[in-house]
Scaffold this motif. Structure first.
Motif: not given
Length: 110
Positions: A7-33
């Motif tokens: 779970d921590e590895r997945i969360a870190r990976y998702l944090d790194q991906v989402c750090h590049q995204l600017l719009w919070p609603p889009y970031r949340a959707r990408v993180r879930r997907e």
């Protein structure tokens, strides 16, 4: 040294991906997907291909590639530069039309 959970590895990976995204609603959707995609891929690899859970997670994350590059690609796909340029140009044109209308209403009508 403490072992990092899946779970921590997945969360870190998702944090790194989402750090590049600017719009919070889009970031949340990408993180879930992406989380759903990773977990589905891990489940497939463990149940259908016989991978150990850690190996399956490694393979799933490797299949997605670099989190920074994935995040940049998702940002460019969502907000391409040509789209932003067209949006800016449209705003400038409408502002010009509004300024002309205001001028006509204020100075040419009695």
């Amino acid at each position: 040294m403490r072992r990092v959970s899946s779970d921590e590895r997945i969360a870190r990976y998702l944090d790194q991906v989402c750090h590049q995204l600017l719009w919070p609603p889009y970031r949340a959707r990408v993180r879930r997907e992406l989380a759903d995609h990773i977990l589905s891929h891990v489940e497939y690899l463990t149940q259908q291909r016989g991978f150990a859970p850690d190996e399956a997670l490694d393979a799933a994350l490797q299949a997605l590639g670099s989190p920074e590059e994935l995040g940049r690609s998702l940002r460019r796909a969502r907000f391409p530069l040509s789209y932003l340029f067209c949006l800016l140009l449209t705003c400038i044109v409408w502002a010009g039309i509004a300024a002309c209308a205001a001028y006509l209403l204020l100075y040419l009508l009695p």
